[in-house]
Structures are given as C-alpha cells and as structure tokens.
Design a protein around this motif. Structure first.
Motif: not given
Length: 167
Positions: A49-53, A123-126, A132-136, A140-144
C-alpha cells in the motif's frame, strides 16, 4: 486499511500540500491495492500500500510539473477553507492558548517536512510516523535498506536544524 487510512492521508497531505489531492491519492492507492493485490497474503498489504501511495504522490508531482511548464503558471495554491468541525472548541476543555501552541508546533513541523527532499520526506514519514521497519520502508520506497537509513538520518538532522532555528 481502516487502521492506516488517517496516517496515509496525513502523509499524502504533507507530501502534496493539498487536502483534496491527498484524499484522491489515498483513495486511489487503496483501490489499486484491492484491485491488484487482494489475493496476496495480508502481511504484504501494508508495504504494498505504501509503495502504491508513494508512487501516486510522485505521479502527482510529475503531472503538476508538466502542467506548470505547459501552461506557464504555478500550482493554484488554493488553501481550502478550514472545516468548521476542525475549528470547533475542544470538548475536553483545553485552553485556547494550549490549542494555539499545539497548532503552531504542528504548523512548524508541517512546514519543516515540506522543505525536505522527497526521498527524505518519504523515509521520515514511513519510519517515524508509520513505525515501519527499515525493510518495509525499503519495499514501499523501492530502494535498498541502506538508502532508507541514509534518507531517514539526513531527514532527522535537517528537521532538527530547521525546528531549532525557528524557536
């Protein structure tokens, strides 16, 4: 979705600066999640959902940039009139002074968040607001995960500097 819709709206509102656009973005992200990923395991829904958002927020930035270039004017900057329910007195009896102080603090935070680069803001908002965990967050952001940590670290330091300078 009911548990995260308000926070997702707040993320979108801070990101795009317009209440109505934020509502549209969140609603569209929810529809896309249900449409495309309803068969997936429920544990996957939140990062998806957050990736889509975030994708919808970036799309909105792109559309606005194209419109501004083609039409030769900047975003309309309409600030919607405040909702009377939002400005109603607090039934808990908080003093107007305390409410003003809280409003000013939130306005300062909102303004500071809007000055951050997009990836730092995401990154800050998520991480901070959504927990959210770093992996999540990375999904969501599509990065490492390393990029998430870097963006989050820079966002925290930038926000501290901005907020300390306004005091």
């Amino acid at each position: 979705m009911a548990g995260i819709e308000r926070r997702a709206f707040r993320i979108a509102e801070i990101s795009v600066g317009d209440r109505e656009d934020a509502l549209d973005i969140v609603q569209d992200a929810m529809f896309k999640l249900v449409e495309r990923y309803r068969d997936r395991d429920e544990s996957e829904w939140r990062p998806l959902f957050y990736k889509i958002l975030q994708s919808r927020i970036r799309d909105r930035y792109r559309r606005t940039a194209v419109r501004n270039r083609l039409r030769g004017f900047f975003s309309r900057g309409d600030s919607a009139d405040e909702d009377p329910i939002q400005t109603a007195p607090d039934p808990k009896g908080e003093t107007p002074e305390r409410q003003l102080e809280q409003t000013q603090t939130m306005d300062s935070i909102d303004q500071a968040l809007r000055t951050l680069p997009t990836r730092q803001q995401q990154a800050f908002l998520l991480r901070a607001w959504e927990g959210m965990a770093v992996a999540e967050t990375a999904a969501a952001m599509g990065c490492s995960a390393g990029s998430v940590k870097t963006h989050y670290h820079r966002a925290v330091h930038a926000l501290r500097a901005i907020l300390e300078s306004t005091e």
